[in-house]
Design a protein around this motif. Structure first.
Motif, PDB file in Angstrom:
ATOM      1  N   SER A   1       0.825  -1.200   0.000  1.00 34.65           N
ATOM      2  CA  SER A   1       0.000   0.000   0.000  1.00 34.65           C
ATOM      3  C   SER A   1       0.861   1.252   0.000  1.00 34.65           C
ATOM      4  CB  SER A   1      -0.913  -0.005   1.235  1.00 34.65           C
ATOM      5  OG  SER A   1      -1.627   1.205   1.334  1.00 34.65           O
ATOM      6  N   GLU A   2       0.319   2.316  -0.547  1.00 32.48           N
ATOM      7  CA  GLU A   2       0.992   3.616  -0.469  1.00 32.48           C
ATOM      8  C   GLU A   2       0.849   4.215   0.924  1.00 32.48           C
ATOM      9  OE1 GLU A   2       2.947   4.965  -2.770  1.00 32.48           O
ATOM     10  OE2 GLU A   2       2.617   3.081  -3.868  1.00 32.48           O
ATOM     11  N   ASP A   3      -0.129   3.739   1.673  1.00 22.22           N
ATOM     12  CA  ASP A   3      -0.313   4.222   3.044  1.00 22.22           C
ATOM     13  C   ASP A   3       0.762   3.624   3.941  1.00 22.22           C
ATOM     14  OD1 ASP A   3      -2.606   5.565   2.260  1.00 22.22           O
ATOM     15  OD2 ASP A   3      -3.883   3.828   2.679  1.00 22.22           O
TER      16      ASP A   3
ATOM     17  N   ARG B   1      -2.372  -4.329   1.351  1.00 20.57           N
ATOM     18  CA  ARG B   1      -3.824  -4.372   1.208  1.00 20.57           C
ATOM     19  C   ARG B   1      -4.177  -5.370   0.117  1.00 20.57           C
ATOM     20  NH1 ARG B   1      -5.127  -2.065  -3.517  1.00 20.57           N
ATOM     21  NH2 ARG B   1      -3.877  -0.343  -4.332  1.00 20.57           N
TER      22      ARG B   1
END
Length: 216
Positions: free
Chosen positions: A87-89, A102
């Protein structure tokens, strides 16, 4: 991270454990925790799971001196096998220590297939997990929400970082009948089975434990 794991002995909470056979390092990053376990428990086998490809390459370099005593899996821990992406998060500071994963969206191609702890145990050749270390940046709320019943009873000791209140709630529900003595060490939660803790009056999860939220 090297200083935290090796110099400050982040896993000193496991000192009551004298021997270990199978150790699962979930969220192994570049392998410092795995190296600590392999050195601390010379008869152990470590399975190290890390989803970030760059971290995993460094993990393999760091653990190469241990030969066939370790196995590396470049994947993420989840409640079941499913297609995943990084994920970029990110949690906290947003560096390589805080990578999250994710499930893929309908229009995405998976970067890898997630793996569950029960499948790793089944393929390991061992009957039990001596030490389960979990630092998976919030994915513990998925891992301990479902499909854990078949393997959690096979875990002798567990050390985990819980990243928010929902993770704590899910984890508490999962271990409530597992006969663990539960304590906290820095930002980790430690669960030792009563037989390992050597106490007949070991605390249950209802005891006076302050449940820390991990710093990221």
């Amino acid at each position: 991270m090297f200083a935290e794991v090796i110099c400050h002995r982040a896993f000193r909470c496991l000192d009551p454990i004298q021997t270990a056979k199978l150790i699962l390092d979930c969220g192994a990053n570049v392998g410092y925790s795995s190296a600590y376990f392999l050195s601390r428990y010379p008869e152990s086998t470590v399975i190290a799971i890390e989803p970030d490809v760059d971290n995993f390459k460094m993990l393999e370099r760091n653990l190469a001196p241990y030969g066939d005593r370790y196995k590396g899996i470049c994947s993420a821990i989840w409640s079941h096998s499913t297609g995943m992406v990084l994920s970029e998060d990110r949690l906290g500071v947003g560096d390589e220590c805080a990578r999250t994963v994710r499930p893929v969206h309908a229009d995405e191609k998976p970067e890898f297939m997630a793996i569950d702890i029960g499948s790793i145990l089944d393929r390991s050749g061992f009957d039990r997990i001596s030490i389960l270390k979990v630092d998976i940046e919030g994915a513990e709320r998925i891992v301990f929400a479902s499909n854990y019943e078949s393997w959690l009873s096979c875990v002798d000791s567990l050390v985990i970082e819980l990243h928010d209140a929902e993770c704590i709630r899910v984890f508490q529900n999962a271990i409530v009948h597992q006969n663990f003595e539960v304590s906290a060490c820095d930002d980790q939660v430690v669960c030792l089975r009563k037989t390992l803790a050597g106490r007949e009056d070991a605390r249950s999860v209802a005891g006076p434990v302050v449940w820390p939220i991990a710093r990221s």
